[in-house]
Scaffold this active site. Sequence first.
Site, PDB file in Angstrom:
ATOM      1  CE1 TYR A  33       1.081  -0.301   4.408  1.00 53.72           C
ATOM      2  CE2 TYR A  33       0.158   1.910   4.333  1.00 53.72           C
ATOM      3  CZ  TYR A  33       0.920   0.955   4.969  1.00 53.72           C
ATOM      4  OH  TYR A  33       1.528   1.250   6.160  1.00 53.72           O
ATOM      5  CE  LYS A 146       3.262   3.129   3.142  1.00 55.51           C
ATOM      6  NZ  LYS A 146       3.385   3.194   4.591  1.00 55.51           N
ATOM      7  CD  GLU A 179       9.949   1.622  10.443  1.00 56.54           C
ATOM      8  OE1 GLU A 179       9.770   2.573   9.667  1.00 56.54           O
ATOM      9  OE2 GLU A 179      10.020   0.437  10.061  1.00 56.54           O
ATOM     10  CG  LEU A 204       8.364   2.252   4.770  1.00 52.90           C
ATOM     11  CD1 LEU A 204       8.117   1.048   3.873  1.00 52.90           C
ATOM     12  CD2 LEU A 204       7.073   2.991   5.021  1.00 52.90           C
TER      13      LEU A 204
HETATM   14  N1  PDD Z   1       2.874   5.057   7.378  1.00 52.03           N
HETATM   15  N2  PDD Z   1       7.508   3.665   8.926  1.00 52.03           N
HETATM   16  C1  PDD Z   1       6.357   2.973   8.913  1.00 52.03           C
HETATM   17  C2  PDD Z   1       6.312   1.635   9.572  1.00 52.03           C
HETATM   18  C3  PDD Z   1       5.220   3.522   8.283  1.00 52.03           C
HETATM   19  O1  PDD Z   1       4.062   2.827   8.251  1.00 52.03           O
HETATM   20  C4  PDD Z   1       5.302   4.812   7.697  1.00 52.03           C
HETATM   21  C5  PDD Z   1       4.133   5.450   7.001  1.00 52.03           C
HETATM   22  C6  PDD Z   1       6.528   5.497   7.752  1.00 52.03           C
HETATM   23  C7  PDD Z   1       6.713   6.858   7.135  1.00 52.03           C
HETATM   24  O2  PDD Z   1       6.689   6.776   5.727  1.00 52.03           O
HETATM   25  P1  PDD Z   1       6.165   7.997   4.833  1.00 52.03           P
HETATM   26  O3  PDD Z   1       6.979   9.174   5.226  1.00 52.03           O
HETATM   27  O4  PDD Z   1       6.426   7.542   3.460  1.00 52.03           O
HETATM   28  O5  PDD Z   1       4.707   8.188   5.144  1.00 52.03           O
HETATM   29  C8  PDD Z   1       7.613   4.890   8.368  1.00 52.03           C
HETATM   30  C9  PDD Z   1       1.710   5.506   6.674  1.00 52.03           C
HETATM   31  C10 PDD Z   1       1.490   6.977   6.772  1.00 52.03           C
HETATM   32  C11 PDD Z   1       0.524   4.681   7.122  1.00 52.03           C
HETATM   33  O6  PDD Z   1       0.728   3.494   7.324  1.00 52.03           O
HETATM   34  O7  PDD Z   1      -0.590   5.195   7.229  1.00 52.03           O
END
Ligand code: PDD
Length: 285
Positions: A33, A146, A179, A204
């Site tokens: 996703y 992801k 993270e 991620l």
């Molecule tokens: N989540 N690490 C994890 C485990 C994440 O699920 C996310 C993002 C990030 C940050 O990635 P980005 O900057 O590309 O949003 C880091 C999204 C927002 C979610 O699951 O809703």
Amino acid sequence: MSRIAYVNGQYLPHDHAEIHIDDRGYQFGDGIYEVVSIMNGHLADQEWHLDRMEYSLSELNIPMPMTRAAMKIVIGNLIRMNKITNGLIYFQITRGVMRRDHAFNAMLKPQLVMTAKTLPRLSKQMIDPVKVITVPDQRWQRRDIKTLQLLPNCMAKTKAMEKGAYEALMVDHDGLITEGSSSNAWIVTHEGELITRPATYDILSGITRKAILDIAAKRNLKIVERGFSVEEAQNAAEVFVSSATSLVTPVYMVDDVKIGNGDTGPVALALRQAYFDHVRALAAE
Ligand code: PDD
């Protein structure tokens, strides 16, 4: 106005958008996703999100459901149909539909679902710092993909909510923070160094993280990509998390230990403001 979702070629009322019960995303979390933020009508780093989508798909041997250009058209249509100025686009691609079996058929047709949601406008200036807790990182070893498989993240985030915290930072076997459950984690040392974990298989590679690294480099901040412990975070000058939905969000407390005097730090605030300018500049390109 009712929300419109996109499901495999059709635009449908959100409440009537459905997928097959034999979808492997539903059965096994077999899919990926993306979440792209919409800020003042601009998509934040759409190209980088599509790059990461292609990477996640290729690592799992899932074909693209349509061309990248076609995906951008669907994204644009959904933003228009749902009249979104501030909010997000969510899309997920699953391997396809087949009778339940762990081993997959490589010929399956990937399934694409896309939704859009309006959210309150994020503030460039006003950000209340948040509290975070720490939990053991119980995920698999390919966190760079992801995937839809988010159960450890959901458990961690729910524990945070139960404790009145905004986020749970996950900690590996060596006692280092990987993270957040849905964000990347950062600290600023008392020497002014910006520290975040390197983007290996362990985390991620966040798109907001990537943008912040670019912004910080342009501002000549000293950046060090390395792991850091819970104790180091608790003693840091600043702690913050980043994601498409939280942008740069300062942290005032890690597991009941206050960070500095508990106020939003100057580096987090400057990076947040610069991130807004970065998205606006992208839109002007
Ligand atoms: N989540 N690490 C994890 C485990 C994440 O699920 C996310 C993002 C990030 C940050 O990635 P980005 O900057 O590309 O949003 C880091 C999204 C927002 C979610 O699951 O809703």
